[in-house]
Design an enzyme around this catalytic site. Structure first.
Site, mmCIF file in Angstrom:
data_model
loop_
_atom_site.group_PDB
_atom_site.id
_atom_site.type_symbol
_atom_site.label_atom_id
_atom_site.label_comp_id
_atom_site.label_asym_id
_atom_site.label_seq_id
_atom_site.Cartn_x
_atom_site.Cartn_y
_atom_site.Cartn_z
ATOM 1 N N SER A 53 10.153 -18.188 -1.593
ATOM 2 C CA SER A 53 10.457 -19.541 -2.069
ATOM 3 C C SER A 53 11.062 -19.661 -3.450
ATOM 4 C CB SER A 53 9.196 -20.398 -2.023
ATOM 5 O OG SER A 53 9.041 -20.912 -0.748
ATOM 6 N N SER B 129 10.895 -22.866 -0.661
ATOM 7 C CA SER B 129 10.380 -24.199 -0.887
ATOM 8 C C SER B 129 10.642 -24.733 -2.295
ATOM 9 C CB SER B 129 8.866 -24.223 -0.632
ATOM 10 O OG SER B 129 8.198 -23.368 -1.543
ATOM 11 N N LYS C 171 7.710 -26.911 -10.748
ATOM 12 C CA LYS C 171 7.556 -27.252 -9.328
ATOM 13 C C LYS C 171 6.323 -28.135 -9.171
ATOM 14 C CE LYS C 171 7.342 -24.838 -4.820
ATOM 15 N NZ LYS C 171 7.370 -23.511 -4.177
HETATM 16 N N1 GLN Z 1 9.804 -20.048 3.718
HETATM 17 C C1 GLN Z 1 8.505 -19.468 3.624
HETATM 18 C C2 GLN Z 1 7.478 -20.338 4.289
HETATM 19 O O1 GLN Z 1 7.829 -21.361 4.769
HETATM 20 C C3 GLN Z 1 8.180 -19.166 2.212
HETATM 21 C C4 GLN Z 1 7.439 -20.213 1.505
HETATM 22 C C5 GLN Z 1 7.086 -19.841 0.113
HETATM 23 O O2 GLN Z 1 7.438 -18.758 -0.377
HETATM 24 N N2 GLN Z 1 6.306 -20.694 -0.511
HETATM 25 O O3 GLN Z 1 6.349 -19.996 4.344
#
Ligand code: GLN
Length: 475
Positions: A183, A159, A84
């Site tokens: 994410s 994400s 990532k």
């Molecule tokens: N969807 C969540 C957010 O927007 C999780 C993001 C993540 O786990 N990095 O914060």
């Protein structure tokens, strides 16, 4: 030699089989690496890869082949891994999919990435994600969204959307993502693969671009539980570079056929947003577990509706503090309109951060500000403690909490883009593990009538990843 690589026709080959193939000379790491480099270049219609590290990956593969000839037998020999774009890899670019890090190169390698390399993995490139890992659909990437390889009209989740799409599309063998509120697990669910968020403090965060430091964890996205377990085993364990990383020894794998106790949250089952296909498949799985001799019980968890607000108060607070370092002076982008210190800060941030990141920085600054700190941040910390205690209490009586990973399968690109609250609610089933610090894994559960996959999530007691792998593999 290329034609002997079984992945030519997309068949799945595990990391351990690849290792055996390379050690036995069936094909070389160089051939395998070239195969994937070509594949990414010709088949990445999904915008999953932001950059292929072709030169360094091919060089690493050549060196690996020499080492193998000299007797090297690393656990991940020949594993072709994508990372990532929020994980540092020395002398390679990293941007967290943000313009504010445009042109920035890592000066060191993340511990998690280094441990993979030390066991013979090859890092093939960096993967698209939501900017600074903030999002649930990958639509917040400043470099453009990622498409779900199973149906390109749909999002891959976020994400770590690029990490999930790359594995689902067979563009590399496994990837790393980060999980602050879901994410890794949510995109794994949307793309029909396996995703693990380890216990907080189990894998070093050194070299991970911070979003919310008391929530962030690095984890693998893979095609099988076995591959996830192997990557986890290699990455987990103490690291002097991360003081929050536990010194507890990492458990080996376990084999057990003993019956387990699964708790599902009654409030999840009654949740009005639960997609009928997801609910039906979940119920069916609970029945199957009962028939197989396990105990399944419903428990009450009165905090379900409070978890997402609590998560967003605390993570935005931490993000506003973590992102203060991007000032146009220290990293990446500096606005061309900079004349003095205030204009450098102002213009670089205005130009460099996208709308969702700005929203979170402002929310976080607000909840930490004098006069509001007690009402929001302190209260959020107390709610987090309540959630943790209630989670621990359930896991004292049961081996796992079981739930759908997400209330529904992937949605169409653009469908929720204008509604941040709808996107925040994506995390309703995943944030519990981050608030409480527990390990959780998502494995494929089923597909809707139109062929979109969805996952099932198991959450275990802290540091009980071995239990998760053993049971998830059966599921
Ligand atoms: N969807 C969540 C957010 O927007 C999780 C993001 C993540 O786990 N990095 O914060």
């Amino acid at each position: 030699m290329l034609s002997t690589i079984p992945l030519e026709n997309q068949a799945f080959i595990s990391l351990s089989n690849t290792r055996e193939d390379i050690l036995s000379g069936k094909y070389s790491a160089k051939d395998l690496c070239l195969h994937y480099v070509k594949k990414i270049k010709s088949e990445d219609r999904f915008n999953a890869f932001l950059e292929v590290f072709e030169a360094s990956a091919m060089q690493a593969a050549t060196v690996l082949d020499e080492k193998v000839s000299a007797g090297f037998k690393g656990k991940l020999t020949g594993a072709i891994i994508g990372i990532k774009d929020n994980l540092c890899y020395k002398d390679h670019r990293v941007s967290a999919a943000s313009q504010i890090l445009d042109g920035f190169e890592s000066q060191f390698t993340a511990t998690s990435v280094q441990r993979l390399i030390d066991e013979g993995a090859i890092i093939i490139g960096r993967l698209n994600c939501d900017e600074f890992a903030m999002g649930s659909s990958n639509e917040n990437s400043s470099i453009g969204g990622v498409k779900n390889p199973l149906n390109t009209e749909y999002v891959p989740g976020g994400s770590s959307g690029g990490s999930a799409a790359a594995v689902a599309a067979g563009l590399c063998m496994a990837t790393l993502g980060s999980d602050t509120g879901g994410s890794i697990r949510q995109p794994a669910s949307f793309c029909g693969i396996v995703g693990l968020k380890p216990t907080y403090g189990r894998i070093s965060r050194y070299g991970l671009i911070a979003f919310a430091s008391s929530f962030d964890q690095i984890g693998p996205l893979t095609k099988s539980v076995e591959d996830a377990a192997l990557l986890y085993q290699v990455m987990a364990g103490a690291d002097p570079m991360d003081s929050t990383c536990s010194i507890k020894p990492v458990e080996g794998s376990i084999k057990s056929s003993k019956p387990r106790t699964f708790a599902y949250l009654q409030e999840v089952m009654d949740s009005p947003g639960l997609h009928p296909d997801v609910k039906a498949a979940f119920k069916h799985k609970l029945e199957a577990l009962t028939s197989a001799g396990h105990t399944v019980k419903g428990v009450s968890f009165p905090y379900l509706d409070h978890m997402v607000p609590c998560y967003y108060v605390l993570t935005t607070a931490e993000a506003s503090s973590n992102l203060a370092r991007y000032d146009g002076v220290h990293y990446g982008k500096r606005s061309a309109a900079s004349e003095d210190i205030p204009s450098t800060y102002f213009n670089s941030r205005t130009e460099g951060f996208g709308p969702e990141v700005k929203r979170r920085i402002m929310l976080g600054t607000f909840v930490l500000s004098t006069g509001y700190y007690d009402a929001y941040y302190s209260k959020g910390q107390k709610v987090r403690q309540l959630i943790k205690s209630a989670t621990d209490a359930i896991l004292a009586e049961s081996d796992f909490i079981i739930s759908p990973t997400t209330p529904h399968p992937a949605f169409k690109t653009g469908e929720k883009a204008d509604d941040p609250i709808a996107l925040y609610l994506e995390d309703i089933f995943t944030v519990q593990a981050n608030l409480a610090g527990n390990p959780a894994i998502s494995v494929p559960l089923g597909k809707t009538a139109v062929g979109l996959p969805f996952g099932i999530q198991l959450t275990a007691g802290s540091f009980k990843e071995a239990d998760l792998f053993e049971t998830a593999a059966q599921i």
